[in-house]
Structures are given as C-alpha cells and as structure tokens.
Design a protein around this motif. Sequence first.
Motif, PDB file in Angstrom:
ATOM      1  N   GLY A   1      39.046  48.379  26.178  1.00 17.84           N
ATOM      2  CA  GLY A   1      40.340  49.029  26.270  1.00 17.84           C
ATOM      3  C   GLY A   1      40.608  49.793  27.546  1.00 17.84           C
ATOM      4  O   GLY A   1      41.696  50.352  27.713  1.00 17.84           O
ATOM      5  N   VAL A   2      39.676  49.796  28.490  1.00 23.38           N
ATOM      6  CA  VAL A   2      39.825  50.629  29.690  1.00 23.38           C
ATOM      7  C   VAL A   2      40.698  49.963  30.747  1.00 23.38           C
ATOM      8  O   VAL A   2      41.556  50.619  31.355  1.00 23.38           O
ATOM      9  CB  VAL A   2      38.440  50.963  30.296  1.00 23.38           C
ATOM     10  CG1 VAL A   2      38.587  51.643  31.656  1.00 23.38           C
ATOM     11  CG2 VAL A   2      37.645  51.851  29.342  1.00 23.38           C
TER      12      VAL A   2
ATOM     13  N   ARG B   1      43.540  47.832  31.823  1.00 22.05           N
ATOM     14  CA  ARG B   1      44.815  47.213  31.488  1.00 22.05           C
ATOM     15  C   ARG B   1      45.813  47.571  32.579  1.00 22.05           C
ATOM     16  O   ARG B   1      45.917  48.738  32.965  1.00 22.05           O
ATOM     17  CB  ARG B   1      45.354  47.725  30.147  1.00 22.05           C
ATOM     18  CG  ARG B   1      44.466  47.468  28.947  1.00 22.05           C
ATOM     19  CD  ARG B   1      44.509  45.988  28.521  1.00 22.05           C
ATOM     20  NE  ARG B   1      43.854  45.835  27.226  1.00 22.05           N
ATOM     21  CZ  ARG B   1      42.533  45.740  27.050  1.00 22.05           C
ATOM     22  NH1 ARG B   1      41.734  45.778  28.112  1.00 22.05           N
ATOM     23  NH2 ARG B   1      42.020  45.620  25.853  1.00 22.05           N
ATOM     24  N   GLY B   2      46.545  46.584  33.076  1.00 21.43           N
ATOM     25  CA  GLY B   2      47.535  46.879  34.093  1.00 21.43           C
ATOM     26  C   GLY B   2      48.427  45.698  34.363  1.00 21.43           C
ATOM     27  O   GLY B   2      48.341  44.655  33.698  1.00 21.43           O
ATOM     28  N   ASP B   3      49.262  45.843  35.351  1.00 28.01           N
ATOM     29  CA  ASP B   3      50.233  44.817  35.730  1.00 28.01           C
ATOM     30  C   ASP B   3      49.513  43.677  36.454  1.00 28.01           C
ATOM     31  O   ASP B   3      49.238  43.760  37.643  1.00 28.01           O
ATOM     32  CB  ASP B   3      51.298  45.454  36.629  1.00 28.01           C
ATOM     33  CG  ASP B   3      52.372  44.455  37.059  1.00 28.01           C
ATOM     34  OD1 ASP B   3      52.342  43.292  36.607  1.00 28.01           O
ATOM     35  OD2 ASP B   3      53.239  44.858  37.867  1.00 28.01           O
ATOM     36  N   GLY B   4      49.190  42.612  35.722  1.00 26.66           N
ATOM     37  CA  GLY B   4      48.541  41.444  36.314  1.00 26.66           C
ATOM     38  C   GLY B   4      47.028  41.463  36.239  1.00 26.66           C
ATOM     39  O   GLY B   4      46.386  40.534  36.728  1.00 26.66           O
ATOM     40  N   PHE B   5      46.425  42.487  35.642  1.00 25.77           N
ATOM     41  CA  PHE B   5      44.966  42.515  35.484  1.00 25.77           C
ATOM     42  C   PHE B   5      44.609  43.058  34.103  1.00 25.77           C
ATOM     43  O   PHE B   5      45.316  43.897  33.545  1.00 25.77           O
ATOM     44  CB  PHE B   5      44.289  43.342  36.584  1.00 25.77           C
ATOM     45  CG  PHE B   5      44.778  44.765  36.687  1.00 25.77           C
ATOM     46  CD1 PHE B   5      44.139  45.789  36.009  1.00 25.77           C
ATOM     47  CD2 PHE B   5      45.869  45.080  37.480  1.00 25.77           C
ATOM     48  CE1 PHE B   5      44.581  47.091  36.100  1.00 25.77           C
ATOM     49  CE2 PHE B   5      46.316  46.388  37.583  1.00 25.77           C
ATOM     50  CZ  PHE B   5      45.676  47.406  36.895  1.00 25.77           C
ATOM     51  N   ASP B   6      43.501  42.548  33.566  1.00 25.63           N
ATOM     52  CA  ASP B   6      43.124  42.842  32.193  1.00 25.63           C
ATOM     53  C   ASP B   6      41.613  42.675  32.057  1.00 25.63           C
ATOM     54  O   ASP B   6      41.072  41.621  32.408  1.00 25.63           O
ATOM     55  CB  ASP B   6      43.858  41.881  31.244  1.00 25.63           C
ATOM     56  CG  ASP B   6      43.708  42.240  29.776  1.00 25.63           C
ATOM     57  OD1 ASP B   6      42.614  42.670  29.363  1.00 25.63           O
ATOM     58  OD2 ASP B   6      44.688  42.076  29.025  1.00 25.63           O
ATOM     59  N   GLY B   7      40.942  43.700  31.565  1.00 24.63           N
ATOM     60  CA  GLY B   7      39.496  43.656  31.419  1.00 24.63           C
ATOM     61  C   GLY B   7      39.000  42.585  30.482  1.00 24.63           C
ATOM     62  O   GLY B   7      37.804  42.253  30.494  1.00 24.63           O
ATOM     63  N   ARG B   8      39.884  41.999  29.694  1.00 30.80           N
ATOM     64  CA  ARG B   8      39.502  40.906  28.801  1.00 30.80           C
ATOM     65  C   ARG B   8      39.417  39.574  29.543  1.00 30.80           C
ATOM     66  O   ARG B   8      39.012  38.565  28.971  1.00 30.80           O
ATOM     67  CB  ARG B   8      40.495  40.798  27.641  1.00 30.80           C
ATOM     68  CG  ARG B   8      40.436  41.982  26.680  1.00 30.80           C
ATOM     69  CD  ARG B   8      41.598  42.018  25.719  1.00 30.80           C
ATOM     70  NE  ARG B   8      42.859  42.297  26.401  1.00 30.80           N
ATOM     71  CZ  ARG B   8      44.014  42.545  25.773  1.00 30.80           C
ATOM     72  NH1 ARG B   8      44.043  42.566  24.449  1.00 30.80           N
ATOM     73  NH2 ARG B   8      45.116  42.792  26.453  1.00 30.80           N
ATOM     74  N   LYS B   9      39.799  39.579  30.835  1.00 29.81           N
ATOM     75  CA  LYS B   9      39.778  38.354  31.633  1.00 29.81           C
ATOM     76  C   LYS B   9      38.979  38.508  32.929  1.00 29.81           C
ATOM     77  O   LYS B   9      38.889  37.558  33.705  1.00 29.81           O
ATOM     78  CB  LYS B   9      41.218  37.940  31.974  1.00 29.81           C
ATOM     79  CG  LYS B   9      42.084  37.650  30.756  1.00 29.81           C
ATOM     80  CD  LYS B   9      43.507  37.307  31.175  1.00 29.81           C
ATOM     81  CE  LYS B   9      44.392  37.054  29.958  1.00 29.81           C
ATOM     82  NZ  LYS B   9      45.802  36.760  30.361  1.00 29.81           N
ATOM     83  N   ILE B  10      38.417  39.679  33.175  1.00 27.76           N
ATOM     84  CA  ILE B  10      37.695  39.973  34.416  1.00 27.76           C
ATOM     85  C   ILE B  10      36.215  40.128  34.118  1.00 27.76           C
ATOM     86  O   ILE B  10      35.841  40.791  33.144  1.00 27.76           O
ATOM     87  CB  ILE B  10      38.245  41.254  35.067  1.00 27.76           C
ATOM     88  CG1 ILE B  10      39.707  41.060  35.493  1.00 27.76           C
ATOM     89  CG2 ILE B  10      37.398  41.658  36.277  1.00 27.76           C
ATOM     90  CD1 ILE B  10      40.405  42.341  35.882  1.00 27.76           C
ATOM     91  N   THR B  11      35.375  39.520  34.955  1.00 28.97           N
ATOM     92  CA  THR B  11      33.931  39.598  34.738  1.00 28.97           C
ATOM     93  C   THR B  11      33.289  40.690  35.602  1.00 28.97           C
ATOM     94  O   THR B  11      33.874  41.145  36.592  1.00 28.97           O
ATOM     95  CB  THR B  11      33.244  38.264  35.062  1.00 28.97           C
ATOM     96  OG1 THR B  11      33.359  38.009  36.480  1.00 28.97           O
ATOM     97  CG2 THR B  11      33.862  37.110  34.285  1.00 28.97           C
ATOM     98  N   VAL B  12      32.079  41.047  35.238  1.00 30.53           N
ATOM     99  CA  VAL B  12      31.301  41.998  36.031  1.00 30.53           C
ATOM    100  C   VAL B  12      31.089  41.453  37.437  1.00 30.53           C
ATOM    101  O   VAL B  12      31.193  42.184  38.429  1.00 30.53           O
ATOM    102  CB  VAL B  12      29.954  42.279  35.341  1.00 30.53           C
ATOM    103  CG1 VAL B  12      29.053  43.119  36.232  1.00 30.53           C
ATOM    104  CG2 VAL B  12      30.174  42.963  33.991  1.00 30.53           C
ATOM    105  N   ARG B  13      30.816  40.159  37.552  1.00 32.45           N
ATOM    106  CA  ARG B  13      30.633  39.540  38.874  1.00 32.45           C
ATOM    107  C   ARG B  13      31.867  39.744  39.755  1.00 32.45           C
ATOM    108  O   ARG B  13      31.763  40.039  40.948  1.00 32.45           O
ATOM    109  CB  ARG B  13      30.346  38.049  38.707  1.00 32.45           C
ATOM    110  CG  ARG B  13      29.948  37.343  40.004  1.00 32.45           C
ATOM    111  CD  ARG B  13      29.929  35.828  39.834  1.00 32.45           C
ATOM    112  NE  ARG B  13      29.126  35.407  38.704  1.00 32.45           N
ATOM    113  CZ  ARG B  13      27.812  35.155  38.756  1.00 32.45           C
ATOM    114  NH1 ARG B  13      27.167  35.282  39.903  1.00 32.45           N
ATOM    115  NH2 ARG B  13      27.152  34.768  37.677  1.00 32.45           N
TER     116      ARG B  13
END
Length: 317
Positions: free
Chosen positions: A65-66, A68-80
């Motif tokens: 849940g941390v 979240r924004g306009d065009g970016f989402d932690g559910r789609k971004i990896t640690v790499r």
Amino acid sequence: MTEGDGRTRTYTAGVGDRATGAGVPRDGQVRIGSNTKVFTAVVLLQLVGEGRLGLDDLVEKHLPGVVRGDGFDGRKITVRQLLQHTSGIPDYEAEVGEAIEQGRYVEPREVLEIAFRHPATSTDGKTFHYSNTNYVLAGLIVEKVARRPLAEEIDRRVVRALGLRHTYFPAPRDRGIREAHPHGYHQDAVGGALRDVTAIDPSAAWAAGQMVSTNSDMNRFFSALLGGRLLRDEQLRAMRTTVPVGDSGAGYGLGLMSRPLSCGGVYWGHGGDITGFETRGGVGPDGRAVSIAVTTDPADYAVTERLEGLVDQVLCR
C-alpha cells in the motif's frame, strides 16, 4: 589513489576553511552523497543472497500500500527496478534543499509524500531515470526484511566487515562531521558567493545519500565490492548488469555505475553530490582505485565534467 597492490597516494589542494585559511585535512571526512546508494544496494543484495527476498519481488510484497501515484504502482514495480532506476517513480530532491540547509530532520515517509505528488517519469519499466526516491524505498525494504534500522545493517554488514574506520551513517539530527574534515560550500549560481554549509541535516537523503566517509575508505569499499568480498557471484553479476544512461556511454546496474575510459574498457563506481560536497571515483580494469572529493556543490556542471576527466586521467595513466 590506491594501486592494485595496495599502495596509496593522497593529494590535497586549496583550503579547508575559507574563514581561517586552514589547510585541507589529509584524507579528511566528507559527505559522500549518492555513493550511499551503493552501500544500500549491497545490503539489499546480501539479503537476496540469503534468500530473504528476491530482486523480482514486487515492491508491494514488502511495502504493501505504500507506492501509489500517477502512472506508478508498487503492485507493478520490482525491487530490481528500484535499484536500477527503471521504476518510473519520480524524484523528490529538488524540493528538499531548503530543509537540508535549515538543518530540519526529514523522515523517509515525508520525502515519499513529496515525490508521489508528481507523475511517473516513464511507464515501460525499462527506461533509466535517476530518482533518489527509489533508494528511500530500497532502504525501507531493507528495514522491513532485516527488522533492523538501515544504518545498523550498513554498519554491521559493510562498514565493520571491511574495517572502514572513518565511514558512518549519521544519526538522526546529527548535523556535524565527526573527524577532521574540510568545510563544504554551496554556490547558488555560477560566479555567485560561496556559503559555508558544512553543518547540515542530511536526513532527507537517507538511504540515497546520507553517509560520511574518506577517499581512502571509499577506495577500499569499491575494491572489496568488485573483488567479491561483499556479495556472492550471482548478486555481483546482477549488480554489474547495466542499462544505458542516456547516450553518455555510462551504464547503471544495481546501485553501481560503469563509465567508459579513454584508454579502453570501463571503470566501476558511482559518485555523489550533496549540499557542500561532490565526490567522484571508482575502480579501473587493473584494480587501481581513485576517489576525488571537492568541497563545493557547484552550479556549473563543467566542474563535474572536469572531475570525471581527472578520474579518467588517473585510471588511464
């Protein structure tokens, strides 16, 4: 400069304090800015090597849940993608300079709030765009997985492990530099007056740029890292797998940069800029390491280009 056989040479120039005219302390402590990112990446990659998280884990898994924004989402971004600056998450740096100079303590969550007001810089997950926010998130992931403060993990896993006696992560609200050091100066515009900004609160930089070190400690750190003393082979290979940094010829791995040498090949390092200080350096193909620090954060990028040219000159001699 440190030769491949361990011999070292130290040079100073100018004055260390413009008010008193005192000389530059030999191998004095300086703020190393974004070189801190390499320390953060090493600790995270050590945790990967221990099987405690994966580079292809989604950020959401560790920080639910941390992001979240306009065009970016932690559910789609990896640690790499965080470590390689391909997440598209916007930067916060331009908006915290005043807080740093005022000596105001800034929590990591506060800089995230600043960054998340802006839209994504890219959405393909492949395009390099440098963002300090990525490393604040990486630091939070380290703390979540290790269940210890980032500063303690860096100290235990890297600083003490290598015997870096003059390197540390400043404590909250610690505005000074502990050992002998030159003063740092800021210039608002090319040709403008230099202001003494040695005493700042670097907390806004945190996992992306808060640390203090010396040139000799930085040479020891990068030499040990590239020599395989800090990471397992798989993680070191991942760290050295780069994406292009625009058309500069440089590449960015997982917290580690490669830059081309005029004599052929590349050198590995990072570099750092923070209020009052600029540092550049790395390790060349023959194992020679060089670190250079200047006590201004100049408004003229030509100064940075000259520093990088000097690194090239030393590594190619």
